[in-house]
Design a protein around this motif. Structure first.
Motif, mmCIF file in Angstrom:
data_model
loop_
_atom_site.group_PDB
_atom_site.id
_atom_site.type_symbol
_atom_site.label_atom_id
_atom_site.label_comp_id
_atom_site.label_asym_id
_atom_site.label_seq_id
_atom_site.Cartn_x
_atom_site.Cartn_y
_atom_site.Cartn_z
ATOM 1 N N GLN A 31 -21.831 -16.933 -5.391
ATOM 2 C CA GLN A 31 -20.598 -17.399 -6.004
ATOM 3 C C GLN A 31 -20.090 -16.268 -6.887
ATOM 4 O OE1 GLN A 31 -18.876 -20.210 -5.472
ATOM 5 N NE2 GLN A 31 -17.323 -19.456 -6.866
ATOM 6 N N VAL A 175 -19.177 -25.811 2.520
ATOM 7 C CA VAL A 175 -20.428 -26.273 1.905
ATOM 8 C C VAL A 175 -20.716 -27.719 2.303
ATOM 9 C CG1 VAL A 175 -20.445 -24.716 -0.071
ATOM 10 C CG2 VAL A 175 -19.227 -26.877 -0.239
ATOM 11 N N ARG A 312 -16.731 -34.569 -10.607
ATOM 12 C CA ARG A 312 -17.737 -34.043 -9.692
ATOM 13 C C ARG A 312 -18.152 -32.651 -10.157
ATOM 14 N NH1 ARG A 312 -17.040 -37.749 -6.086
ATOM 15 N NH2 ARG A 312 -18.873 -37.118 -4.942
ATOM 16 N N MET A 313 -19.425 -32.342 -9.963
ATOM 17 C CA MET A 313 -19.947 -31.007 -10.237
ATOM 18 C C MET A 313 -19.587 -30.513 -11.637
ATOM 19 S SD MET A 313 -21.549 -30.395 -7.494
ATOM 20 C CE MET A 313 -21.999 -28.683 -7.662
ATOM 21 N N GLU A 315 -17.161 -31.210 -13.446
ATOM 22 C CA GLU A 315 -15.729 -31.046 -13.701
ATOM 23 C C GLU A 315 -15.297 -31.891 -14.891
ATOM 24 O OE1 GLU A 315 -11.924 -33.331 -12.844
ATOM 25 O OE2 GLU A 315 -13.505 -33.570 -11.354
ATOM 26 N N ARG A 379 -31.337 -27.850 -9.084
ATOM 27 C CA ARG A 379 -30.320 -26.823 -9.330
ATOM 28 C C ARG A 379 -30.519 -26.275 -10.747
ATOM 29 N NH1 ARG A 379 -25.569 -30.565 -8.735
ATOM 30 N NH2 ARG A 379 -27.237 -31.988 -9.313
ATOM 31 N N HIS A 388 -20.329 -26.140 -10.145
ATOM 32 C CA HIS A 388 -20.371 -25.726 -8.746
ATOM 33 C C HIS A 388 -21.066 -24.391 -8.545
ATOM 34 C CE1 HIS A 388 -17.002 -23.331 -10.138
ATOM 35 N NE2 HIS A 388 -17.086 -22.625 -9.038
#
Lengths: 400, 330
Positions: A31, A175, A312-313, A315, A379, A388
């Motif tokens: 990333q 992804v 999400r993620m 956010e 993660r 992300h």
């Protein structure tokens, strides 16, 4: 819990990463130029593993009871933020279908595992859990530890009754394609016919759901339920909720809401004592943003986190302790302009661990398929919030 | 341990260095003899490395494997492709002189033509390639009768080359890769420095404006910041200039590249354009002032009608002008 670097030299690490990418479909290796696969293991002790699984299962059972209580109360459904277009079908849908969930644990500075999220709708990390952990373990030749669970077998077993499976995902993201492509591969290996498409490809013909020209008996939905009202034909999906087995069922939208965990304090849900005790012990305190609470939340800024209802993620997460008083004030203002779009959660301080690249904040996801343990997905983020750009790290459990 | 696991480990998990890698998949090293037959380059890993950057170079993290993996998974059978007339034509003197160590090139032509142009740059100049094909041609095997002629000349305009029900038919991209592979392999065999100037290879049709119907396979995609380096990364690698290779002088890149080019321009990078139809620009690219594209924040929602589905997104991404990919999964 500890971390341990892969016992490989840099050229071997590079070859292994290429293998994961080209042969196992882990395409999101970087990333912005930084690696998103760490050449480390996160190692859990055997007893620690058993304790995490027990807690995830207990939490999931409590959530199931709570979900049933919430979804049968229209006012409650609306209050937790379920999109209005979905409320009726969520309230009347038959018994939930096969369910894939991931319970996320953070290690906190008070040296205990805290559940930060219970991903009930579209958990990611499937291919990593089912294939990459084992591949890395074997390729590095480590001893005294191994991956736990078999997510691929658990998913294929849960979908075994239906020969033709349609898999849908948000097609703009590779992804997500890599996730459903892996699931399709496992299902095909188990003898299923599969077809992959976008949720907009779902059509009903002759009383049966089709993806493209192919009829399907069940669906694997890797597409957030709350996005379904924005599809060209949401009615096709509302009908699925009533008539077609789907992993996950549309009812998952209830528990996926981050306002869901505030519901017991806000509504009379009639929960059992055991469930109430589990919710109090395992989940952080949550509450709906309200104008009358503003002053108290302003004063106790460092005790609260503001999250979007369907974020999400990471956010939109605003951590009071990480903001100035003015920025927190503005964040609360934003939330109070659309209170149903947000929830306040009690803050806990995650603890970092050392990895090869330096310190990182791990979150250990426990996969459950229909309530049974199926694997880990860990993660690591450089920040306390998992976003992300977080890195994947294989999870091992000691065997000694 | 379950049987499925054991099978998986048997297939993939053998310790490194025990021979599971395809030795022919590595790009040729300097002085190596290479095949001139395109059929020898159909393996997806071989193509991935041929059309990728130097293994020791700075650009390796940006090379996108998605389409290459699709070649394997979908059992694609590539075909040879005719060369575009501009590719086959004689070059004006001084062509590629602008390909300097401080220059990043973005070849942004339709489908196979982009690959033909980038491979030509690679074969005739000194540079390294970075692929950006972050999608699959079609996620399901082809139904009988749907496979069209694949040996046609690459199309010069979007949106469709073959099956109109596939939004972006990148089989043509794969055909171009195998067609050009012997030249690319031969260039590798002449030696490619790790710091050779980078050339990003894009399919200009990746975001068509058509709204797909329920029977269409929607494989449109964005090029996000996992594939496009930001200004700081470029500057630290010594890049000061960006050349955009387009079909014509008035070409408007799609929003993803438009925002990125605009961001680089405003950050002080020189920006210029080489166009397919104007050979003079092959010698001296024309300076341009890139306009920004539509603001779309891929990280926070389900992207837009032009790269998936759902509603148009009104927020700008957090990473400046470039999209940042998260996916729908949590």
């Amino acid at each position: 819990m500890r971390t341990e670097p892969w016992p490989l030299e840099p050229p071997q690490v590079r070859r292994l990463l290429e293998r994961l990418s080209l042969q196992l479909g882990k395409w999101d290796m970087h990333q912005a130029g930084d690696p998103t696969v760490l050449p480390d293991f996160l190692v859990l002790g055997a007893e620690e593993h058993r304790a995490l699984v027990r807690r995830a299962q207990t939490a999931r059972a409590a959530q199931c009871e709570m979900e049933e209580a919430v979804r049968t109360q229209p006012a409650c459904l609306e209050a937790v933020g379920v999109p209005a277009e979905l409320c009726e079908v969520v309230a009347t849908a038959p018994a939930p279908g096969p369910r894939l969930t991931r319970c996320d644990f953070h290690w906190s500075t008070d040296e205990c595992w805290r559940i930060s999220e219970f991903n009930q709708d579209v958990p990611g990390g499937l291919a990593e859990t089912a294939e990459l952990d084992a591949t890395v373990a074997a390729a590095t030749g480590v001893r005294g530890m191994q991956p736990a669970g078999d997510l691929a077998a658990a998913i294929t077993a849960a979908l075994a009754p239906w020969p033709r499976i349609g898999l849908v995902h948000a097609t703009a993201w590779s992804v997500d394609l890599q996730q459903v492509a892996a699931v399709a591969r496992w299902l095909e290996a188990a003898g299923h016919a599969t077809v992959i498409g976008s949720p907009a490809n779902l059509q009903w013909r002759d009383g049966r759901p089709h993806l493209f020209d192919r009829p399907v008996d069940a669906l694997f939905r890797h597409y957030p339920a709350e996005w379904i009202p924005g599809l060209p034909d949401p009615q096709a999906w509302l009908r699925v909720a009533q008539e077609v087995p789907c992993m996950n069922p549309l009812t998952a939208v209830v528990a996926e809401s981050k306002r869901f965990h505030a519901a017991p304090a806000e509504h009379a849900l009639g929960l059992s004592e055991a469930t109430q005790a589990t919710l109090a012990r395992d989940f952080t305190r949550s509450c709906y943003p309200r104008a009358e609470g503003r002053d108290a939340w302003l004063a106790a800024r460092e005790e609260w986190v503001l999250k979007r209802t369907y974020g999400r993620m990471g956010e939109g997460i605003r951590i009071g302790a990480a903001l100035s008083a003015q920025a927190w004030d503005e964040a609360l203002d934003t939330a109070l302009q659309d209170p149903q779009g947000f929830v306040l959660q009690e803050f806990f301080e995650p603890a970092p661990l050392w990895f090869s690249h330096g310190m990182g904040y791990p979150v250990v996801g426990v996969f459950l398929v229909d309530g049974e343990f199926a694997g880990y997905h860990t993660r690591v983020s450089r920040h306390p919030v998992i976003q992300h750009d977080a890195s994947y790290v294989p999870t091992m459990v000691t065997t000694a | 341990m379950s049987r499925r696991w054991l099978q998986l480990l048997e297939r993939l998990g053998s310790p490194l260095g025990t021979g599971t890698e395809d030795p022919d998949a590595a790009p040729p090293v300097e002085g190596q003899t290479v095949s001139e037959d395109w059929r020898d380059y159909m393996h997806h890993e071989r193509l991935y490395r041929l059309y990728g950057p130097h293994p020791e170079g700075a650009w390796r993290p940006y090379h996108c494997p998605t389409l290459f993996a699709g070649i394997d998974r979908l059992k694609l059978q590539p075909h040879e492709q005719r060369l575009h007339e501009r590719i086959a034509a004689e070059r004006p003197p001084g062509t590629w002189d602008w390909l300097r160590p401080d220059t990043l090139t973005v070849v942004d032509l339709p489908g196979g033509l982009s690959v033909q142009m980038a491979a030509t740059l690679f074969a005739e100049g000194t540079c390294q390639l970075i692929a950006t094909f972050d999608h699959w041609p079609r996620a399901n095997s082809e139904p009988a009768g749907m496979i069209r002629r694949l040996d046609a000349e690459p199309t010069a305009a979007p949106p469709h080359a073959g099956d109109p029900r596939i939004m972006v038919d990148s089989r043509e991209v794969v055909n171009a890769m195998v067609t050009m592979a012997p030249r690319v392999a031969a260039r590798w065999a002449r030696g490619v420095p790790a710091d050779a100037p980078p050339v990003w290879v894009c399919d200009a049709r990746r975001l068509t404006s058509a709204t797909p119907g329920p029977g269409d396979y929607d494989n449109r995609y964005f090029i996000d910041d996992s594939i496009l380096p930001g200004p700081e990364s470029l500057r630290s690698a010594g890049i000061a200039r960006v050349v955009h290779v387009a079909a014509d002088a008035d070409a408007t890149p799609e929003d993803d590249l438009a925002n990125w080019l605009h961001e680089l321009y405003t950050a002080g990078f020189d920006t210029a354009r080489m166009t397919l139809g104007d050979p003079e620009t092959w010698v001296i690219p024309m300076p341009i002032i890139p306009a920004p594209g539509a603001p779309i924040a891929g990280r926070v929602s389900n992207r837009s009608d032009r790269g998936g589905f759902g509603q148009t997104i009104s927020e700008r991404g957090s990473s400046g002008g470039v999209y940042s990919g998260a996916g729908a999964g949590g």
